[in-house]
Enzyme design. Structure first.
Site, PDB file in Angstrom:
ATOM      1  N   LYS A   1       0.757  -1.123  -0.094  1.00 57.41           N
ATOM      2  CA  LYS A   1      -0.088  -0.103   0.158  1.00 57.41           C
ATOM      3  C   LYS A   1       0.969   1.264   0.101  1.00 57.41           C
ATOM      4  O   LYS A   1       1.512   1.653   1.077  1.00 57.41           O
ATOM      5  CB  LYS A   1      -0.897  -0.063   1.208  1.00 57.41           C
ATOM      6  CG  LYS A   1      -2.245   0.669   0.944  1.00 57.41           C
ATOM      7  CD  LYS A   1      -2.366   2.074   0.330  1.00 57.41           C
ATOM      8  CE  LYS A   1      -2.053   3.024   1.763  1.00 57.41           C
ATOM      9  NZ  LYS A   1      -2.122   4.419   1.638  1.00 57.41           N
TER      10      LYS A   1
ATOM     11  N   GLY B   1       6.126   5.188   8.904  1.00 58.50           N
ATOM     12  CA  GLY B   1       5.078   6.518   8.571  1.00 58.50           C
ATOM     13  C   GLY B   1       5.160   6.992  10.060  1.00 58.50           C
ATOM     14  O   GLY B   1       6.086   6.832  11.046  1.00 58.50           O
ATOM     15  N   SER B   2       4.086   7.429  10.362  1.00 58.70           N
ATOM     16  CA  SER B   2       3.876   8.298  11.587  1.00 58.70           C
ATOM     17  C   SER B   2       3.732   7.500  12.742  1.00 58.70           C
ATOM     18  O   SER B   2       3.171   6.229  12.682  1.00 58.70           O
ATOM     19  CB  SER B   2       2.447   9.149  11.566  1.00 58.70           C
ATOM     20  OG  SER B   2       1.425   8.518  11.366  1.00 58.70           O
ATOM     21  N   THR B   3       4.066   7.930  14.066  1.00 60.35           N
ATOM     22  CA  THR B   3       3.821   7.022  15.274  1.00 60.35           C
ATOM     23  C   THR B   3       2.448   6.927  15.589  1.00 60.35           C
ATOM     24  O   THR B   3       2.075   5.741  16.064  1.00 60.35           O
ATOM     25  CB  THR B   3       4.503   7.872  16.332  1.00 60.35           C
ATOM     26  OG1 THR B   3       5.701   7.832  16.131  1.00 60.35           O
ATOM     27  CG2 THR B   3       4.452   7.143  17.750  1.00 60.35           C
TER      28      THR B   3
ATOM     29  N   VAL C   1      -0.016   6.413  13.462  1.00 60.51           N
ATOM     30  CA  VAL C   1      -0.678   5.264  12.659  1.00 60.51           C
ATOM     31  C   VAL C   1       0.044   4.043  12.916  1.00 60.51           C
ATOM     32  O   VAL C   1      -0.717   2.978  13.025  1.00 60.51           O
ATOM     33  CB  VAL C   1      -0.710   5.590  11.038  1.00 60.51           C
ATOM     34  CG1 VAL C   1      -1.047   4.338  10.465  1.00 60.51           C
ATOM     35  CG2 VAL C   1      -1.345   6.635  10.645  1.00 60.51           C
ATOM     36  N   GLY C   2       1.228   4.023  13.472  1.00 66.53           N
ATOM     37  CA  GLY C   2       2.257   2.906  13.788  1.00 66.53           C
ATOM     38  C   GLY C   2       1.141   2.193  14.931  1.00 66.53           C
ATOM     39  O   GLY C   2       0.852   1.021  15.098  1.00 66.53           O
TER      40      GLY C   2
ATOM     41  N   GLU D   1       8.744   1.353  11.567  1.00 63.51           N
ATOM     42  CA  GLU D   1       9.835   2.143  11.583  1.00 63.51           C
ATOM     43  C   GLU D   1       9.030   3.786  11.612  1.00 63.51           C
ATOM     44  O   GLU D   1       8.402   3.779  10.462  1.00 63.51           O
ATOM     45  CB  GLU D   1      10.530   2.107  10.092  1.00 63.51           C
ATOM     46  CG  GLU D   1      11.946   2.832  10.363  1.00 63.51           C
ATOM     47  CD  GLU D   1      11.820   3.917   9.623  1.00 63.51           C
ATOM     48  OE1 GLU D   1      11.897   5.006  10.328  1.00 63.51           O
ATOM     49  OE2 GLU D   1      12.275   4.107   8.373  1.00 63.51           O
TER      50      GLU D   1
END
Ligand code: NAI
Ligand code: MG
Length: 501
Positions: free
Chosen positions: A192, A245-247, A249-250, A268
């Site tokens: 994605k 990506g962002s924390t 969304v992680g 990451e």
């Protein structure tokens, strides 16, 4: 003042036709089930480059079904490592042969410097494939000398169907950082790409097919995070997620994994990386390094050195010289070879960065240079430097992900280390000093996945990369990167004369 160059010399660069805009499922380019499309925007002009298929849960289901079948019944995980490696080498050669087009597409889609995508990113994606292609036939288990005349051995097997959720700041490089080891391990994948920069992922799907990678092994679902991305993260038939990506969304990816099938996750995430500059440093070299550390890729880099911690004796000189250097940093069309900084990726990021700058001013930091948007159109922001930044200011704590440097002062080495570690992130750190003892002490004391001594933005395929603390877990690159896509099976059997025989 650095300003956006407004000439139209970029018209000389021949822009490629956009050939691939549909989802890639089971070896075919197809429309989304819903028939929906979304615009991908040129960040230089805010004009529409192309319309791309907007995949969602229904398309993810089809892609996962294809990847599952390719994993469970297809040749990919079964074939020898050397055969997989050979196909990946072919894929890498095709990237090299199409490098100009790939580099131009990435510069166009993501506002990245064309010289950089051409000389570094695209060749690096091919080399990353070659690195892991070379590792594909070196995946060995262990033999175990077990008690009671038992013999044990381990196999390292591909984990299954991997979901790769990729960001927009280095669209090709960060895709291949997970795609290359996943394929080398024998996994099948559903990619994605970020909705802001999907073109190269689709182009690469086409090249993978040309290289002979079997249908269903590599699928690409373009679309948005909360729909397509979330459907991959919560899918019961996806065995692994690699997310960059962002924390924020992680965290949601981990929650989705926990609520669905407990798939394993590698994250990451972002950073607020310090560059610690000591009194004995060559100030001119330190100023150059700090400028590259933050302004490289317009500050859209997970390891951007966004906090410069400067020891007090050289603080004033460092600040003075940094202002001069920032003003020399050329903002403009990323297709121009003399330009250092292109536009931010999209309006959302552009407005977010400008809002942080306003917030920094209100918090009481001193704006030394920059601070404004530039140009009539496009998402250009001046290289911006704040001094007198305090640890508890929002601009010192949050990942701004734009061309904004925070300069802070420290007295002793201990204070410098403490300030550097005062962050919820721990992705990278830099130290600038001529004193080996200081460099070694700092390297040992910093809570970050990577420490760079007298350099910045360096790395290699055999150099593991990843975060401490809220910058994530798991390591990309090196054989660690391959381990992310393998699992260990132990097999035990009695020896000939064991009591069980
Ligand atoms: P993001 O984390 O939302 O996007 C990264 C990827 O995750 C994209 O492919 C996106 O479609 C996908 N995604 C978004 N929501 C999802 C969900 N609920 N489930 C599954 N996938 C999802 O990052 P965004 O919003 O584009 O940027 C926001 C901030 O994130 C930036 O300002 C920066 O601070 C940070 N960031 C850090 C990156 C890094 O390299 N560490 C890369 C990109 C963003
Ligand atoms: Mg987002």
């Amino acid at each position: 003042m650095a300003s956006r160059e407004s000439d139209d010399r970029s018209a000389k660069v021949k822009l490629p036709a956009i050939k691939f805009t549909k989802l890639f499922i089971d070896g075919q380019f197809v429309d989304a089930v819903s028939g929906r499309v979304f615009d991908t925007i040129d960040p230089r002009t805010e004009e529409v480059i192309a319309q791309i298929a907007e995949g969602d849960k229904a398309d993810v289901d089809l892609a996962v079904k294809a990847a599952r079948a390719a994993f469970d019944h297809g040749p990919w995980p079964q074939m020898s490592g050397s055969e997989r490696g050979r196909l990946l080498m072919k894929f890498a050669d095709l990237i090299d042969q199409n490098a100009d087009e790939l580099a131009t597409l990435e510069a166009l889609d993501a506002g990245r410097l064309l010289t950089l995508t051409k000389c570094i990113d695209i060749p690096c994606t091919a080399d990353c494939l070659r690195y892991y292609a070379g590792a594909a036939d070196k995946i060995h288990g262990e033999t175990l000398k077990m008690p009671q005349a038992m013999l044990g051995h381990t196999w390292r097997e591909p984990v299954g169907v991997a979901g790769l959720i990729v960001p927009w700041n280095f669209p090709s490089f960060l895709l291949f950082a997970c795609l290359a080891p996943a394929l080398a391990a024998g996994c099948t994948v559903v990619v994605k790409p970020a909705e802001q920069a999907s073109l190269n992922a689709l182009y690469n799907a086409h090249l993978a097919k040309l290289a002979g990678i079997p249908d269903g092994v590599l699928n690409v679902i373009t679309g948005f995070g909360p729909t397509a991305g979330a459907a991959i993260a919560s899918h019961m038939d996806v065995d692994k997620i690699s997310f960059t990506g962002s924390t924020e969304v992680g965290r949601s990816i981990m929650e989705a994994a926990a609520r669905s099938n407990l798939k394993s996750v590698t994250l990451e995430l972002g950073g607020k990386s310090p560059l610690i500059i000591f009194d004995d440093a060559d100030v001119d070299m330190a100023v150059d390094l700090a400028r590259t550390a933050i302004f490289f890729n317009k500050g859209e880099a997970c390891m951007a050195g966004s906090r410069a911690l400067v020891q007090e004796a050289i603080y004033d000189e460092f600040v003075r010289k940094s202002i001069v250097k920032a003003k020399e940093w050329v903002v403009g069309d990323p297709f121009e070879p003399h330009v250092n900084q292109g536009p931010q990726i999209d309006r959302k990021q552009f407005e977010k960065v400008l809002a942080y700058i306003e917030h920094g001013k209100r918090e009481g930091a001193t704006l030394l240079t920059g601070g404004r948007a530039c140009g009539e159109k496009g998402f250009y922001i001046e290289p911006t430097i704040f001094a007198d930044v305090e640890d508890d200011m929002m601009i010192a704590k949050d990942e701004i992900f734009g061309p904004v440097l925070c300069i802070m002062k420290f007295k002793s080495m201990e204070e410098g280390i403490a300030k550097a570690n005062k962050s919820s992130y721990g992705l990278a750190a830099g130290v600038v000093t001529k004193d080996l003892n200081v460099a070694n002490t700092v390297a040992r004391s910093i809570k970050a996945g990577m420490v760079l001594i007298n350099c910045y933005h360096m790395g290699a395929f055999d150099c593991p990369f990843g975060g401490y603390k809220m910058s994530g877990f798991g390591r990309t690159f090196g054989l660690h990167g391959l381990d992310n896509f393998l699992q260990v099976k132990s097999v035990v059997t009695p020896l000939f004369n064991s009591p069980w025989h």
